[in-house]
Design a protein around this motif. Structure first.
Motif, mmCIF file in Angstrom:
data_model
loop_
_atom_site.group_PDB
_atom_site.id
_atom_site.type_symbol
_atom_site.label_atom_id
_atom_site.label_comp_id
_atom_site.label_asym_id
_atom_site.label_seq_id
_atom_site.Cartn_x
_atom_site.Cartn_y
_atom_site.Cartn_z
ATOM 1 N N GLN A 47 0.839 -1.188 0.000
ATOM 2 C CA GLN A 47 0.000 0.000 0.000
ATOM 3 C C GLN A 47 0.881 1.248 0.000
ATOM 4 O O GLN A 47 1.814 1.351 0.783
ATOM 5 N N LEU A 48 0.595 2.189 -0.894
ATOM 6 C CA LEU A 48 1.302 3.464 -0.921
ATOM 7 C C LEU A 48 0.309 4.579 -0.649
ATOM 8 O O LEU A 48 -0.810 4.571 -1.171
ATOM 9 N N SER A 49 0.725 5.548 0.155
ATOM 10 C CA SER A 49 -0.153 6.665 0.495
ATOM 11 C C SER A 49 -0.335 7.582 -0.710
ATOM 12 O O SER A 49 0.445 7.540 -1.670
ATOM 13 N N ALA A 50 -1.354 8.424 -0.646
ATOM 14 C CA ALA A 50 -1.603 9.381 -1.721
ATOM 15 C C ALA A 50 -0.421 10.321 -1.885
ATOM 16 O O ALA A 50 -0.041 10.680 -3.010
ATOM 17 N N LYS A 51 0.196 10.707 -0.769
ATOM 18 C CA LYS A 51 1.362 11.594 -0.815
ATOM 19 C C LYS A 51 2.495 10.945 -1.590
ATOM 20 O O LYS A 51 3.190 11.599 -2.376
ATOM 21 N N ALA A 52 2.672 9.648 -1.391
ATOM 22 C CA ALA A 52 3.744 8.922 -2.075
ATOM 23 C C ALA A 52 3.479 8.811 -3.568
ATOM 24 O O ALA A 52 4.358 9.083 -4.393
ATOM 25 N N THR A 53 2.264 8.424 -3.932
ATOM 26 C CA THR A 53 1.967 8.203 -5.352
ATOM 27 C C THR A 53 1.961 9.515 -6.138
ATOM 28 O O THR A 53 2.305 9.524 -7.323
ATOM 29 N N GLU A 54 1.611 10.621 -5.498
ATOM 30 C CA GLU A 54 1.601 11.910 -6.182
ATOM 31 C C GLU A 54 3.005 12.350 -6.584
ATOM 32 O O GLU A 54 3.186 13.086 -7.550
ATOM 33 N N SER A 55 4.007 11.901 -5.835
ATOM 34 C CA SER A 55 5.390 12.311 -6.114
ATOM 35 C C SER A 55 6.057 11.428 -7.172
ATOM 36 O O SER A 55 7.166 11.715 -7.611
ATOM 37 N N ILE A 56 5.392 10.342 -7.579
ATOM 38 C CA ILE A 56 5.973 9.389 -8.530
ATOM 39 C C ILE A 56 5.390 9.622 -9.917
ATOM 40 O O ILE A 56 4.175 9.730 -10.077
ATOM 41 N N ASP A 57 6.260 9.693 -10.914
ATOM 42 C CA ASP A 57 5.810 9.875 -12.285
ATOM 43 C C ASP A 57 4.848 8.749 -12.662
ATOM 44 O O ASP A 57 4.996 7.616 -12.212
ATOM 45 N N GLU A 58 3.886 9.062 -13.509
ATOM 46 C CA GLU A 58 2.828 8.104 -13.869
ATOM 47 C C GLU A 58 3.382 6.790 -14.402
ATOM 48 O O GLU A 58 2.851 5.720 -14.115
ATOM 49 N N ILE A 59 4.464 6.857 -15.188
ATOM 50 C CA ILE A 59 5.031 5.632 -15.762
ATOM 51 C C ILE A 59 5.488 4.674 -14.667
ATOM 52 O O ILE A 59 5.407 3.460 -14.804
ATOM 53 N N GLY A 60 5.950 5.229 -13.523
ATOM 54 C CA GLY A 60 6.392 4.395 -12.409
ATOM 55 C C GLY A 60 5.247 3.617 -11.789
ATOM 56 O O GLY A 60 5.373 2.416 -11.509
ATOM 57 N N MET A 61 4.116 4.272 -11.604
ATOM 58 C CA MET A 61 2.972 3.600 -11.005
ATOM 59 C C MET A 61 2.365 2.570 -11.960
ATOM 60 O O MET A 61 1.900 1.515 -11.529
ATOM 61 N N LYS A 62 2.408 2.849 -13.270
ATOM 62 C CA LYS A 62 1.931 1.862 -14.244
ATOM 63 C C LYS A 62 2.747 0.578 -14.145
ATOM 64 O O LYS A 62 2.214 -0.530 -14.185
ATOM 65 N N ALA A 63 4.057 0.747 -14.024
ATOM 66 C CA ALA A 63 4.943 -0.419 -13.964
ATOM 67 C C ALA A 63 4.772 -1.199 -12.671
ATOM 68 O O ALA A 63 4.975 -2.420 -12.644
#
Length: 297
Positions: free
Chosen positions: A2-18
């Motif tokens: 689980q990643l917090s909203a604060k964490a995912t907002e700082s990560i480029d979209e391509i990172g979260m897709k992967a």
């Protein structure tokens, strides 16, 4: 994990897709990389060709021993060939309704892959693509001044800069009148072992890293890779512009399919592409590779 909203907002979209497979997040992305085109400005006055055809023409005019240093080898290299394969019309997997790669829809062996194979065969016949260029010598061919252009990733930068070259880094061009070239975007992640002795502590540790980028930032000098964290990208942009440019190009690249079936693709497709470069019939080679991939999946 689980990643917090604060964490995912700082990560480029391509990172979260992967990091996401079937709607679940499996790791914390910290670096991203993709293939780019490097040009030797001492050999060519076309540092950013807009098409493969323009690249070939400029490479021939340069008088270089190799027009393009792209690793293939006798066994092929489907990773490095992906931008040319996609520009020629090929694809690996279709998409599910959720947007994930669909292993029931295999593109290798279909019309687009055969069209791509025809373009690879042409480049092989012209001597633009060579199976004598491998992962072991492709960067050296460029830094030794034997190739006008190189297709490689950010790992080539250290050798290129050490050689003191005047170079330009840009997006890989596609074939004229065909699809854009789409190299893979690869993402490095931290994972938590499900059966780890201290899994809860590991989750907490990664949460803290995700929300405070200090640790990931301090990893960069040890293992310099384009960061996927937006704040770190901003901090490093001045001193490491090529690394940040690679991250920007990766954000537009094709996320490497995050499905187990991907393991079945590399060898059959790579061998088919190498054989095509050496003169094999694209239709036979691609259809055979497609059948091998299906049987493995």
């Amino acid at each position: 994990m689980q990643l917090s909203a604060k964490a995912t907002e700082s990560i480029d979209e391509i990172g979260m897709k992967a990091a996401t497979y079937e709607g679940q997040v499996y790791g914390l992305p910290y670096a991203v990389e993709t293939l780019v085109l490097y040009s030797n400005n001492a050999l060519t006055d076309v540092p950013e060709p807009k098409t493969i055809e323009e690249l070939v023409e400029a490479g021939k005019a340069s008088g270089a021993e190799d027009i393009l240093s792209l690793p293939i080898g006798e066994e092929g290299d489907a990773y490095h060939m992906e931008p040319l394969y996609t520009s020629g019309g090929g694809y690996l997997f279709g998409k599910t309704a959720e947007g994930d790669a669909d292993p029931s829809d295999i593109g290798v062996g279909k019309e687009g892959s055969i069209a791509a194979g025809e373009k690879l065969k042409e480049l092989g016949a012209e001597g633009v693509l060579k199976t004598s260029i491998t992962g072991e010598n492709s960067i050296a061919r460029f830094t030794d001044g034997k190739a006008a252009y190189l297709i490689s990733g950010p790992w080539a930068l250290a050798d290129i800069q050490k050689a003191g070259m005047d170079y330009t880094m840009s997006a890989i061009p596609g074939f004229e009148g065909m699809n854009p070239a789409e190299p893979f975007a690869g993402v490095n992640l931290f994972f938590v072992a499900a059966s780890g002795k201290n899994a809860v502590n590991a989750q907490t540790f990664l949460q803290s890293i995700a929300e405070d980028s200090t640790v990931i930032e301090e990893m960069f000098p040890i293992n310099p890779l384009p960061p996927v964290n937006k704040e770190i990208q901003e901090k490093l942009a001045g001193e490491h512009p090529d690394m940040i440019k690679n991250a920007e190009l990766a954000s537009k690249a094709l996320p490497m399919p995050a499905i187990p079936a991907m393991a079945a693709v590399w060898q059959p497709l790579g061998i088919a592409q190498a054989n095509i470069v050496k003169g094999a019939d694209p239709k036979d080679a691609m259809e055979s590779a497609g059948e091998q991939i299906k049987s493995q999946i």
